[in-house]
Design a protein around this motif. Structure first.
Motif, PDB file in Angstrom:
ATOM      1  N   ILE A 207       0.856  -1.188   0.000  1.00 53.24           N
ATOM      2  CA  ILE A 207       0.000   0.000   0.000  1.00 53.24           C
ATOM      3  C   ILE A 207       0.891   1.236   0.000  1.00 53.24           C
ATOM      4  CG2 ILE A 207      -1.784   1.260   1.251  1.00 53.24           C
ATOM      5  CD1 ILE A 207      -2.655  -1.402   2.467  1.00 53.24           C
ATOM      6  N   PRO A 208       0.893   2.004  -1.079  1.00 49.94           N
ATOM      7  CA  PRO A 208       1.708   3.222  -1.110  1.00 49.94           C
ATOM      8  C   PRO A 208       1.299   4.182   0.007  1.00 49.94           C
ATOM      9  CG  PRO A 208       0.907   2.679  -3.307  1.00 49.94           C
ATOM     10  CD  PRO A 208       0.164   1.794  -2.344  1.00 49.94           C
ATOM     11  N   ARG A 209       2.271   4.714   0.692  1.00 48.64           N
ATOM     12  CA  ARG A 209       1.976   5.613   1.799  1.00 48.64           C
ATOM     13  C   ARG A 209       1.800   7.040   1.297  1.00 48.64           C
ATOM     14  NH1 ARG A 209       5.782   5.006   6.893  1.00 48.64           N
ATOM     15  NH2 ARG A 209       4.129   6.407   7.631  1.00 48.64           N
ATOM     16  N   ASP A 210       0.784   7.703   1.828  1.00 44.48           N
ATOM     17  CA  ASP A 210       0.550   9.123   1.553  1.00 44.48           C
ATOM     18  C   ASP A 210       0.464   9.416   0.056  1.00 44.48           C
ATOM     19  OD1 ASP A 210       0.704   9.650   4.341  1.00 44.48           O
ATOM     20  OD2 ASP A 210       2.885   9.684   4.216  1.00 44.48           O
ATOM     21  N   PHE A 211      -0.168   8.530  -0.688  1.00 44.38           N
ATOM     22  CA  PHE A 211      -0.328   8.764  -2.118  1.00 44.38           C
ATOM     23  C   PHE A 211      -1.468   9.753  -2.323  1.00 44.38           C
ATOM     24  CE2 PHE A 211      -1.481   8.172  -6.487  1.00 44.38           C
ATOM     25  CZ  PHE A 211      -0.309   7.795  -7.125  1.00 44.38           C
ATOM     26  N   PRO A 212      -1.195  10.939  -2.924  1.00 43.40           N
ATOM     27  CA  PRO A 212      -2.242  11.955  -3.057  1.00 43.40           C
ATOM     28  C   PRO A 212      -3.233  11.598  -4.159  1.00 43.40           C
ATOM     29  CG  PRO A 212      -0.245  12.706  -4.128  1.00 43.40           C
ATOM     30  CD  PRO A 212       0.092  11.391  -3.478  1.00 43.40           C
ATOM     31  N   LEU A 213      -4.507  11.792  -3.871  1.00 41.61           N
ATOM     32  CA  LEU A 213      -5.563  11.517  -4.836  1.00 41.61           C
ATOM     33  C   LEU A 213      -6.467  12.736  -4.968  1.00 41.61           C
ATOM     34  CD1 LEU A 213      -6.415   7.866  -3.670  1.00 41.61           C
ATOM     35  CD2 LEU A 213      -5.369   8.498  -5.853  1.00 41.61           C
ATOM     36  N   ASP A 214      -5.827  13.888  -5.114  1.00 43.10           N
ATOM     37  CA  ASP A 214      -6.576  15.146  -5.183  1.00 43.10           C
ATOM     38  C   ASP A 214      -7.082  15.441  -6.585  1.00 43.10           C
ATOM     39  OD1 ASP A 214      -5.915  15.650  -2.438  1.00 43.10           O
ATOM     40  OD2 ASP A 214      -3.936  16.289  -3.117  1.00 43.10           O
ATOM     41  N   ASN A 215      -6.203  15.267  -7.568  1.00 43.55           N
ATOM     42  CA  ASN A 215      -6.537  15.570  -8.957  1.00 43.55           C
ATOM     43  C   ASN A 215      -5.521  14.850  -9.843  1.00 43.55           C
ATOM     44  OD1 ASN A 215      -4.164  17.365  -9.131  1.00 43.55           O
ATOM     45  ND2 ASN A 215      -5.377  18.724  -7.837  1.00 43.55           N
ATOM     46  N   TRP A 216      -5.734  14.905 -11.175  1.00 43.34           N
ATOM     47  CA  TRP A 216      -4.845  14.168 -12.081  1.00 43.34           C
ATOM     48  C   TRP A 216      -3.410  14.677 -12.020  1.00 43.34           C
ATOM     49  CZ3 TRP A 216      -6.543   9.733 -12.855  1.00 43.34           C
ATOM     50  CH2 TRP A 216      -7.841   9.443 -13.272  1.00 43.34           C
ATOM     51  N   ALA A 217      -3.231  15.964 -11.725  1.00 41.54           N
ATOM     52  CA  ALA A 217      -1.871  16.510 -11.656  1.00 41.54           C
ATOM     53  C   ALA A 217      -1.090  15.907 -10.491  1.00 41.54           C
ATOM     54  CB  ALA A 217      -1.920  18.028 -11.548  1.00 41.54           C
ATOM     55  N   THR A 218      -1.680  15.896  -9.303  1.00 40.75           N
ATOM     56  CA  THR A 218      -0.975  15.343  -8.146  1.00 40.75           C
ATOM     57  C   THR A 218      -0.813  13.826  -8.272  1.00 40.75           C
ATOM     58  OG1 THR A 218      -3.031  15.116  -6.864  1.00 40.75           O
ATOM     59  CG2 THR A 218      -1.814  17.178  -6.636  1.00 40.75           C
ATOM     60  N   ILE A 219      -1.791  13.174  -8.885  1.00 44.30           N
ATOM     61  CA  ILE A 219      -1.706  11.724  -9.083  1.00 44.30           C
ATOM     62  C   ILE A 219      -0.550  11.375 -10.014  1.00 44.30           C
ATOM     63  CG2 ILE A 219      -2.887   9.764 -10.177  1.00 44.30           C
ATOM     64  CD1 ILE A 219      -5.531  11.111  -9.103  1.00 44.30           C
ATOM     65  N   ALA A 220      -0.453  12.077 -11.149  1.00 46.77           N
ATOM     66  CA  ALA A 220       0.626  11.797 -12.104  1.00 46.77           C
ATOM     67  C   ALA A 220       1.984  12.086 -11.493  1.00 46.77           C
ATOM     68  CB  ALA A 220       0.423  12.622 -13.368  1.00 46.77           C
ATOM     69  N   ASP A 221       2.100  13.172 -10.754  1.00 50.34           N
ATOM     70  CA  ASP A 221       3.370  13.523 -10.119  1.00 50.34           C
ATOM     71  C   ASP A 221       3.777  12.455  -9.103  1.00 50.34           C
ATOM     72  OD1 ASP A 221       5.521  15.586  -9.592  1.00 50.34           O
ATOM     73  OD2 ASP A 221       4.637  15.455  -7.595  1.00 50.34           O
ATOM     74  N   ALA A 222       2.830  11.985  -8.297  1.00 55.51           N
ATOM     75  CA  ALA A 222       3.131  10.948  -7.308  1.00 55.51           C
ATOM     76  C   ALA A 222       3.500   9.631  -7.985  1.00 55.51           C
ATOM     77  CB  ALA A 222       1.935  10.747  -6.388  1.00 55.51           C
ATOM     78  N   ALA A 223       2.820   9.297  -9.085  1.00 62.52           N
ATOM     79  CA  ALA A 223       3.135   8.068  -9.812  1.00 62.52           C
ATOM     80  C   ALA A 223       4.562   8.102 -10.345  1.00 62.52           C
ATOM     81  CB  ALA A 223       2.141   7.864 -10.953  1.00 62.52           C
ATOM     82  N   MET A 224       4.991   9.259 -10.862  1.00 60.54           N
ATOM     83  CA  MET A 224       6.353   9.379 -11.386  1.00 60.54           C
ATOM     84  C   MET A 224       7.403   9.269 -10.281  1.00 60.54           C
ATOM     85  SD  MET A 224       6.549   9.491 -14.664  1.00 60.54           S
ATOM     86  CE  MET A 224       8.305   9.702 -14.526  1.00 60.54           C
ATOM     87  N   ARG A 225       7.027   9.567  -9.070  1.00 65.34           N
ATOM     88  CA  ARG A 225       7.957   9.418  -7.946  1.00 65.34           C
ATOM     89  C   ARG A 225       8.124   7.959  -7.540  1.00 65.34           C
ATOM     90  NH1 ARG A 225       8.857  14.499  -5.662  1.00 65.34           N
ATOM     91  NH2 ARG A 225       7.371  16.085  -6.374  1.00 65.34           N
ATOM     92  N   MET A 226       7.172   7.127  -7.963  1.00 63.70           N
ATOM     93  CA  MET A 226       7.212   5.712  -7.597  1.00 63.70           C
ATOM     94  C   MET A 226       7.707   4.819  -8.724  1.00 63.70           C
ATOM     95  SD  MET A 226       3.752   5.082  -5.361  1.00 63.70           S
ATOM     96  CE  MET A 226       4.258   3.372  -5.114  1.00 63.70           C
ATOM     97  N   ALA A 227       7.601   5.280  -9.973  1.00 61.26           N
ATOM     98  CA  ALA A 227       7.944   4.425 -11.119  1.00 61.26           C
ATOM     99  C   ALA A 227       8.490   5.297 -12.245  1.00 61.26           C
ATOM    100  CB  ALA A 227       6.701   3.667 -11.585  1.00 61.26           C
ATOM    101  N   PRO A 228       9.347   4.734 -13.117  1.00 62.37           N
ATOM    102  CA  PRO A 228       9.967   5.544 -14.172  1.00 62.37           C
ATOM    103  C   PRO A 228       9.043   5.879 -15.330  1.00 62.37           C
ATOM    104  CG  PRO A 228      10.701   3.273 -14.338  1.00 62.37           C
ATOM    105  CD  PRO A 228       9.913   3.372 -13.070  1.00 62.37           C
ATOM    106  N   LEU A 229       7.965   5.116 -15.504  1.00 64.23           N
ATOM    107  CA  LEU A 229       7.020   5.362 -16.588  1.00 64.23           C
ATOM    108  C   LEU A 229       5.601   5.319 -16.042  1.00 64.23           C
ATOM    109  CD1 LEU A 229       8.387   3.035 -19.441  1.00 64.23           C
ATOM    110  CD2 LEU A 229       8.721   5.508 -19.238  1.00 64.23           C
TER     111      LEU A 229
END
Length: 204
Positions: A97-119
């Protein structure tokens, strides 16, 4: 015996909250977006989005996908729950379970995803084709869009940038085996990006 979560009776957010608290395998339908089911565990939840740890057909965890709650048409406990749980346990597949993964909007979601994976995979709705995936690296944001340097199915980087308006996006995926394979073949892009055209001239 598997018990179906009564989606319509309870409401989507209540059903999602119960799935999140119980950590049980679920399946999710988005009939307006794409036929078929998404299988996995709810590992993040906000007012508008849910984060799902996907379970692939091989009975292994296969990355994450964020979907808009408003797009859900059906949610229920996986009818094969007992099998799924036993298969994952026998394969030593642990739910992460990713900790503190933001789910506010597509911008914060995409930014958080890039911090966890290269693509990441930005999945947009195109009228005749349903959900279509564009894969690459987030390189910037606009007020109403994500900017993605894309990679093609042969693991070749595009020289230009595609922009994807928030209203087009149906889901964002990351951390899958396919994305990981693309990254290992392609590596980081070595050539510079082409100058960006004004958004009104973009082909996307």
């Amino acid at each position: 015996m598997s018990t179906v979560v009564p989606f319509k009776a309870k409401g989507v957010r209540i059903a999602l909250r119960e799935a999140f608290d119980a950590h049980i395998p679920m399946r999710f339908a988005r009939e307006r977006i794409q036929p078929g089911w998404i299988h996995g565990f709810v590992v993040g939840l906000s007012r508008d989005f849910c984060l799902i740890a996907e379970v692939g057909d091989t009975m292994r965890f296969d990355g994450y996908v964020v979907i808009a709650i408003a797009d859900l048409s059906q949610i229920e406990e996986d009818p094969s729950r007992e099998f799924v749980e036993k298969a994952l346990a026998l394969r030593n597949e642990a739910l992460t379970i990713p900790r503190d993964f933001p789910l506010d909007n597509w911008a914060t979601i995409a930014d958080a995803a890039m911090r966890m994976a290269p693509l990441l995979s930005i999945n947009v709705v195109e009228d005749e084709e349903g959900e279509v995936s564009y894969i690459g690296q987030l390189v910037g944001l606009e007020n109403d869009a994500l900017l993605l340097r894309e990679i093609d199915p042969n693991a070749h980087w595009h020289a230009d940038v595609g922009d994807y308006g928030f209203e087009e996006i149906a889901s964002i995926g990351f951390g899958t085996g396919y994305l990981d394979a693309l990254w290992h073949v392609a590596g980081s892009p070595s050539d510079p990006m082409s100058p960006r055209l004004p958004r009104s001239d973009s082909v996307h």
